[in-house]
Design an enzyme around this catalytic site. Structure first.
Site, PDB file in Angstrom:
ATOM      1  N   GLY A 289      57.003  39.943  21.484  1.00  0.00           N
ATOM      2  CA  GLY A 289      57.882  41.076  21.807  1.00  0.00           C
ATOM      3  C   GLY A 289      59.277  40.708  22.271  1.00  0.00           C
ATOM      4  O   GLY A 289      60.233  41.439  22.033  1.00  0.00           O
TER       5      GLY A 289
ATOM      6  N   ASP B  27      59.714  41.362  27.012  1.00  0.00           N
ATOM      7  CA  ASP B  27      60.340  42.580  26.501  1.00  0.00           C
ATOM      8  C   ASP B  27      60.236  43.738  27.477  1.00  0.00           C
ATOM      9  O   ASP B  27      61.191  44.476  27.681  1.00  0.00           O
ATOM     10  CB  ASP B  27      59.741  42.965  25.133  1.00  0.00           C
ATOM     11  CG  ASP B  27      58.215  43.056  25.131  1.00  0.00           C
ATOM     12  OD1 ASP B  27      57.573  42.794  26.185  1.00  0.00           O
ATOM     13  OD2 ASP B  27      57.646  43.385  24.074  1.00  0.00           O
TER      14      ASP B  27
ATOM     15  N   ASP C 230      55.228  46.918  32.116  1.00  0.00           N
ATOM     16  CA  ASP C 230      54.596  48.233  32.109  1.00  0.00           C
ATOM     17  C   ASP C 230      53.677  48.289  33.340  1.00  0.00           C
ATOM     18  O   ASP C 230      54.155  48.505  34.449  1.00  0.00           O
ATOM     19  CB  ASP C 230      53.868  48.357  30.765  1.00  0.00           C
ATOM     20  CG  ASP C 230      53.237  49.702  30.534  1.00  0.00           C
ATOM     21  OD1 ASP C 230      53.594  50.663  31.217  1.00  0.00           O
ATOM     22  OD2 ASP C 230      52.365  49.810  29.645  1.00  0.00           O
TER      23      ASP C 230
ATOM     24  N   LYS D  25      58.785  50.219  32.843  1.00  0.00           N
ATOM     25  CA  LYS D  25      58.216  51.565  33.058  1.00  0.00           C
ATOM     26  C   LYS D  25      57.652  51.567  34.470  1.00  0.00           C
ATOM     27  O   LYS D  25      56.468  51.298  34.678  1.00  0.00           O
ATOM     28  CB  LYS D  25      57.091  51.846  32.068  1.00  0.00           C
ATOM     29  CG  LYS D  25      57.492  51.905  30.621  1.00  0.00           C
ATOM     30  CD  LYS D  25      56.279  52.279  29.764  1.00  0.00           C
ATOM     31  CE  LYS D  25      56.470  51.928  28.313  1.00  0.00           C
ATOM     32  NZ  LYS D  25      55.221  52.025  27.523  1.00  0.00           N
TER      33      LYS D  25
ATOM     34  N   PHE E 263      55.912  55.344  24.708  1.00  0.00           N
ATOM     35  CA  PHE E 263      55.686  54.114  23.951  1.00  0.00           C
ATOM     36  C   PHE E 263      56.876  53.900  23.033  1.00  0.00           C
ATOM     37  O   PHE E 263      57.243  54.761  22.247  1.00  0.00           O
ATOM     38  CB  PHE E 263      54.384  54.170  23.152  1.00  0.00           C
ATOM     39  CG  PHE E 263      53.933  52.796  22.745  1.00  0.00           C
ATOM     40  CD1 PHE E 263      53.185  52.007  23.603  1.00  0.00           C
ATOM     41  CD2 PHE E 263      54.308  52.261  21.510  1.00  0.00           C
ATOM     42  CE1 PHE E 263      52.802  50.711  23.241  1.00  0.00           C
ATOM     43  CE2 PHE E 263      53.934  50.971  21.147  1.00  0.00           C
ATOM     44  CZ  PHE E 263      53.175  50.205  22.018  1.00  0.00           C
TER      45      PHE E 263
ATOM     46  N   ASP F 117      56.817  46.151  19.014  1.00  0.00           N
ATOM     47  CA  ASP F 117      56.161  46.735  17.849  1.00  0.00           C
ATOM     48  C   ASP F 117      55.355  47.965  18.222  1.00  0.00           C
ATOM     49  O   ASP F 117      54.946  48.144  19.361  1.00  0.00           O
ATOM     50  CB  ASP F 117      55.234  45.721  17.178  1.00  0.00           C
ATOM     51  CG  ASP F 117      53.980  45.462  18.010  1.00  0.00           C
ATOM     52  OD1 ASP F 117      54.108  45.192  19.221  1.00  0.00           O
ATOM     53  OD2 ASP F 117      52.870  45.558  17.463  1.00  0.00           O
TER      54      ASP F 117
ATOM     55  N   ARG G 202      59.386  45.521  14.725  1.00  0.00           N
ATOM     56  CA  ARG G 202      60.064  44.510  15.561  1.00  0.00           C
ATOM     57  C   ARG G 202      61.472  44.210  15.080  1.00  0.00           C
ATOM     58  O   ARG G 202      62.319  43.773  15.847  1.00  0.00           O
ATOM     59  CB  ARG G 202      59.259  43.198  15.572  1.00  0.00           C
ATOM     60  CG  ARG G 202      57.902  43.301  16.238  1.00  0.00           C
ATOM     61  CD  ARG G 202      57.353  41.911  16.518  1.00  0.00           C
ATOM     62  NE  ARG G 202      55.923  41.923  16.771  1.00  0.00           N
ATOM     63  CZ  ARG G 202      55.358  42.150  17.958  1.00  0.00           C
ATOM     64  NH1 ARG G 202      56.112  42.399  18.997  1.00  0.00           N
ATOM     65  NH2 ARG G 202      54.053  42.124  18.096  1.00  0.00           N
TER      66      ARG G 202
HETATM   67  P1  IMP Z   1      51.793  45.276  30.974  1.00  0.00           P
HETATM   68  O1  IMP Z   1      50.832  44.138  31.076  1.00  0.00           O
HETATM   69  O2  IMP Z   1      51.099  46.603  31.118  1.00  0.00           O
HETATM   70  O3  IMP Z   1      52.976  45.154  31.904  1.00  0.00           O
HETATM   71  O4  IMP Z   1      52.315  45.329  29.496  1.00  0.00           O
HETATM   72  C1  IMP Z   1      53.240  44.447  29.079  1.00  0.00           C
HETATM   73  C2  IMP Z   1      53.140  44.222  27.580  1.00  0.00           C
HETATM   74  O5  IMP Z   1      52.650  45.380  26.906  1.00  0.00           O
HETATM   75  C3  IMP Z   1      54.497  43.961  27.028  1.00  0.00           C
HETATM   76  O6  IMP Z   1      54.756  42.579  26.964  1.00  0.00           O
HETATM   77  C4  IMP Z   1      54.434  44.592  25.658  1.00  0.00           C
HETATM   78  O7  IMP Z   1      54.008  43.640  24.727  1.00  0.00           O
HETATM   79  C5  IMP Z   1      53.399  45.665  25.760  1.00  0.00           C
HETATM   80  N1  IMP Z   1      53.974  47.014  25.894  1.00  0.00           N
HETATM   81  C6  IMP Z   1      53.982  47.810  26.992  1.00  0.00           C
HETATM   82  N2  IMP Z   1      54.596  48.973  26.755  1.00  0.00           N
HETATM   83  C7  IMP Z   1      55.010  48.914  25.478  1.00  0.00           C
HETATM   84  C8  IMP Z   1      55.750  49.831  24.627  1.00  0.00           C
HETATM   85  O8  IMP Z   1      56.155  50.954  24.996  1.00  0.00           O
HETATM   86  N3  IMP Z   1      55.975  49.392  23.368  1.00  0.00           N
HETATM   87  C9  IMP Z   1      55.573  48.185  22.893  1.00  0.00           C
HETATM   88  N4  IMP Z   1      54.898  47.306  23.649  1.00  0.00           N
HETATM   89  C10 IMP Z   1      54.615  47.672  24.922  1.00  0.00           C
HETATM   90 MG    MG Z   2      54.355  41.542  25.103  1.00  0.00          MG
END
Ligand code: IMP
Ligand code: MG
Length: 173
Positions: free
Chosen positions: A42, A99, A102, A130, A152, A159, A165
């Site tokens: 990402g 990237d 979340d 987020k 999202f 992606d 991407r």
């Molecule tokens: P986390 O572990 O919940 O913080 O998620 C982080 C990973 O989830 C990021 O590195 C992204 O690859 C993916 N991700 C989270 N939200 C999105 C989104 O809105 N679009 C695309 N990928 C996302």
């Molecule tokens: Mg990622």
């Protein structure tokens, strides 16, 4: 195609701003070189553009790979990491780039692994955040490009079900 949330123009100028701040902060802390560890896939565009705008520091770069989504848009909660950075980490100033933060589960897992390698300093940088979805145990990012709502998004490295991407703007799915 769906609606643009952040245009390529806004991305470009924000990336330059972040790179300037990061360069200044690392230099001020006495660093002359940094090791960038970026998360594939990402962060591919973001890491490349950010690194190109880092000034006055020698830069090493390597990626680590992680996935928790597969073809879903909701995190499976299980984070799989393959970590084999081939650049110096022990005793180095490290910049971690992803990237988006979340829930923060992915970065928490990866930061834990990097810390075990004993960097001299470690800063984290995310293009997107987020914040509303952050889990209580998540790390606090040092640098964030844009705070976004709980949508999202895809494009500029991110992606949606493996597609998008390559797109220059960030769009809402
Ligand atoms: P986390 O572990 O919940 O913080 O998620 C982080 C990973 O989830 C990021 O590195 C992204 O690859 C993916 N991700 C989270 N939200 C999105 C989104 O809105 N679009 C695309 N990928 C996302
Ligand atoms: Mg990622």
């Amino acid at each position: 195609m769906s609606e643009i949330l952040i245009s390529r123009t806004k991305i470009n100028s924000r990336v330059k701003e972040l790179a300037e701040r990061i360069s200044a902060d690392f230099s001020a802390s006495g660093a002359e070189k940094i090791s960038i560890i970026w998360v594939a896939n990402g962060a591919v565009m973001f890491a490349a553009d950010l690194a190109r705008n880092i000034k006055n520091l020698a830069v090493s770069m390597d990626c680590i790979k992680c996935s928790s989504y597969g073809e879903q848009t909701i995190s499976s909660g299980r984070v799989q990491t393959s970590f084999s950075a081939q650049i110096p980490v022990r005793g180095e100033h490290v910049l971690f780039i992803d990237d988006i933060i979340d829930t923060g589960n992915t970065s928490k897992e990866m930061i834990g692994k990097i810390k075990k390698l004993r960097p001299k300093s470690l800063k984290t940088c995310f293009l997107l955040s987020k914040e509303a979805r952050r889990s209580a145990k998540a790390i606090k990012p040092d640098y964030v490009g844009f705070e976004i709502p709980d949508l999202f998004v895809y494009g500029y490295g991110l992606d949606a079900k493996l597609i998008g991407r390559n797109l220059p703007d960030i769009r809402v799915m």
